[in-house]
Design an enzyme around this catalytic site. Structure first.
Site, PDB file in Angstrom:
ATOM      1  N   GLU A 153       0.813  -1.215   0.000  1.00 40.78           N
ATOM      2  CA  GLU A 153       0.000   0.000   0.000  1.00 40.78           C
ATOM      3  C   GLU A 153       0.848   1.268   0.000  1.00 40.78           C
ATOM      4  OE1 GLU A 153      -3.641   2.100   2.516  1.00 40.78           O
ATOM      5  OE2 GLU A 153      -3.333  -0.054   2.600  1.00 40.78           O
ATOM      6  N   LYS A 212      -8.108  -0.189  11.003  1.00 34.23           N
ATOM      7  CA  LYS A 212      -7.404  -0.661   9.813  1.00 34.23           C
ATOM      8  C   LYS A 212      -6.146   0.178   9.596  1.00 34.23           C
ATOM      9  CE  LYS A 212      -6.588  -0.935   5.136  1.00 34.23           C
ATOM     10  NZ  LYS A 212      -5.802  -0.024   4.274  1.00 34.23           N
ATOM     11  N   ASP A 226       3.127 -14.076  12.222  1.00 29.08           N
ATOM     12  CA  ASP A 226       1.802 -14.480  11.747  1.00 29.08           C
ATOM     13  C   ASP A 226       0.865 -13.270  11.720  1.00 29.08           C
ATOM     14  OD1 ASP A 226      -0.715 -15.583  11.329  1.00 29.08           O
ATOM     15  OD2 ASP A 226      -0.356 -17.316  12.610  1.00 29.08           O
ATOM     16  N   HIS A 249      -1.859  10.289  -0.213  1.00 28.64           N
ATOM     17  CA  HIS A 249      -2.026   8.938  -0.719  1.00 28.64           C
ATOM     18  C   HIS A 249      -2.047   8.917  -2.244  1.00 28.64           C
ATOM     19  CE1 HIS A 249      -3.292   4.742  -0.545  1.00 28.64           C
ATOM     20  NE2 HIS A 249      -4.192   5.032  -1.467  1.00 28.64           N
TER      21      HIS A 249
END
Length: 424
Positions: free
Chosen positions: A83, A261, A277, A376
């Site tokens: 991202e 998130k 993990d 972004h």
């Protein structure tokens, strides 16, 4: 040269020169992080020993976040993510945090839990008590499965027993609470659960069924806090807007899902880079975001301190390790650990939590000021430019036009690239 997380103009260097600069800043030989070069990283032969039916290797970019100070130490942070803007955002937030000393962290002991489900008990309440009476016997039986862990100071610390009503009846569920030291701990606690299940069922008066760890690792918490300077942020109005933005995430689960998130953008990138993990960490984090009332809320908290700065804190489960699993197998994971310079799983967990808080703050600050898209989309524009066939030399000019035109789309990029080439 002392270790530093401040590297000027790192983004302007070539990939090879960045790798050298990062190694120098971390006080490492270039060979220590050579596995970040795809030519020297994970091979298909090695991958074939890690999972089944291997047909190749899927690459993920590894960037290095700069500017981090954690508990007074300079830290360079490897982050594996696809991202755009994640690494830059974390680095920028860390730069603001270091004005007031960086990040301070702490942790509980590395306790993981395994559950043993026992079914068909006629007297569940009495069965629960019988298991608690047999606590010492069950602990000894579990610890006998991993004498090496016990030798290193780990092992079962306690046993808890819960009654869980369900539509199929009331289950007695025994929890082994295990100090796993520097391991993530899944294999250790699962082995212990398997070993004690039959005896626990006999004592409780039922039949054992599930015997497995829980990823709700709420006894293995890491915390990070930082103060973000009001003047550096742009003054009291910006601080107030940041506090309002964070408060919405506390109150509204729809906003909280995206807020969290953003935290995981940073956390998952470091967890992945270090061979840990990601699914276990994400499961634990999101389950921790559910309160005792069943309401989903933000994992972090933002407040205004007495001097008018933003005081931010983050606490969540962080089940990561340095021994076992891909961390000891994957060459790039080993390079990431070397770059971080951590010696214990607790250190690793705390740095990851600090990165999560930095990532979270960067997103909330952007949302409360210029909007998330400005930074972004400028980075996303690079992906678009490459997608339509721009060469490395052409990418900067195409990106500049896409951002200036506020049309970060493939069709517009094709048009801009055609105009650029026609004008030569």
């Amino acid at each position: 040269m002392p270790r530093t997380s401040r590297i000027q103009r790192l983004r302007d260097l070539s990939v090879e020169d960045r790798r050298k600069s990062v190694a120098d800043a971390a006080g490492l030989d270039l060979e220590a992080i050579a596995a970040f070069d795809p030519a020297h990283g994970l091979t298909a032969a090695l991958a074939d020993h890690m999972i089944e039916n291997v047909t190749g290797i899927f690459g993920v970019p590894i960037g290095v976040a700069t500017n981090f100070v954690v508990n007074g130490s300079e830290v360079l942070v490897p982050m594996a993510t696809e991202e755009a803007s994640v690494v830059a955002a974390a680095s920028n937030a860390a730069k603001v945090a270091r004005v007031r000393g960086g990040f301070t962290t702490s942790s509980t002991a590395p306790i993981m839990q395994a559950q043993v489900q026992i079914v068909g008990i006629a007297d569940p309440e009495a069965g629960r008590v019988r298991l608690l009476e047999a606590r010492e016997e069950l602990i000894a039986l579990a610890n006998a499965q991993d004498p090496k862990l016990v030798e290193f100071g780990g092992g079962v610390r306690d046993i808890a027993v819960r009654l869980v009503p369900s539509r199929a009846g009331t289950y007695v569920v025994a929890h082994l609470q295990v100090d796993v030291r520097d391991a993530m701990g899944a294999n250790a606690v699962n082995t212990m659960a398997e070993a004690v299940a039959a005896r626990a069922a006999e004592i409780a008066g039922g039949k054992s069924l599930l015997r497995i760890l829980t990823n709700k690792a709420d006894l293995r918490l890491s915390r990070a806090r930082a103060v973000f300077d009001a003047d550096t942020l742009g003054g009291p109005d910006v601080v107030d807007d940041i506090i309002h933005a964070a408060a919405l995430a506390e109150a509204d689960p729809y906003r909280a899902a995206t807020h969290n998130k953003g935290i995981m953008n940073g956390i998952t990138a470091v967890v992945l880079a270090t061979g840990n993990d990601t699914r276990a960490v994400e499961a634990g984090a999101h389950s921790h975001a559910v309160t005792s009332t069943g309401r989903y809320t933000s994992l972090s908290r933002f407040e205004k301190d007495a001097d008018g700065n933003v005081a931010a804190v983050l606490e969540l489960p962080m089940p990561v390790g340095l021994v076992g699993g891909a961390t000891k197998v994957h060459p790039a994971a080993q390079a990431a650990i070397a770059l971080l310079g951590v010696r214990t799983a607790t250190e690793l967990a705390e740095i990851i939590t600090a990165v999560g808080l930095a990532q979270n703050f960067a997103a909330v600050r952007a949302l409360a000021t210029e909007g998330i898209q400005r930074g972004h989309m400028s980075l996303h524009a690079r992906n678009i430019a490459s997608t339509v066939g721009a060469t490395p030399e052409e990418v900067p000019a195409v990106v500049a036009r896409l951002v200036a035109d506020k049309k970060v789309r493939a069709d517009h990029a094709e048009k801009v690239l055609a105009e650029l080439r026609a004008g030569r």
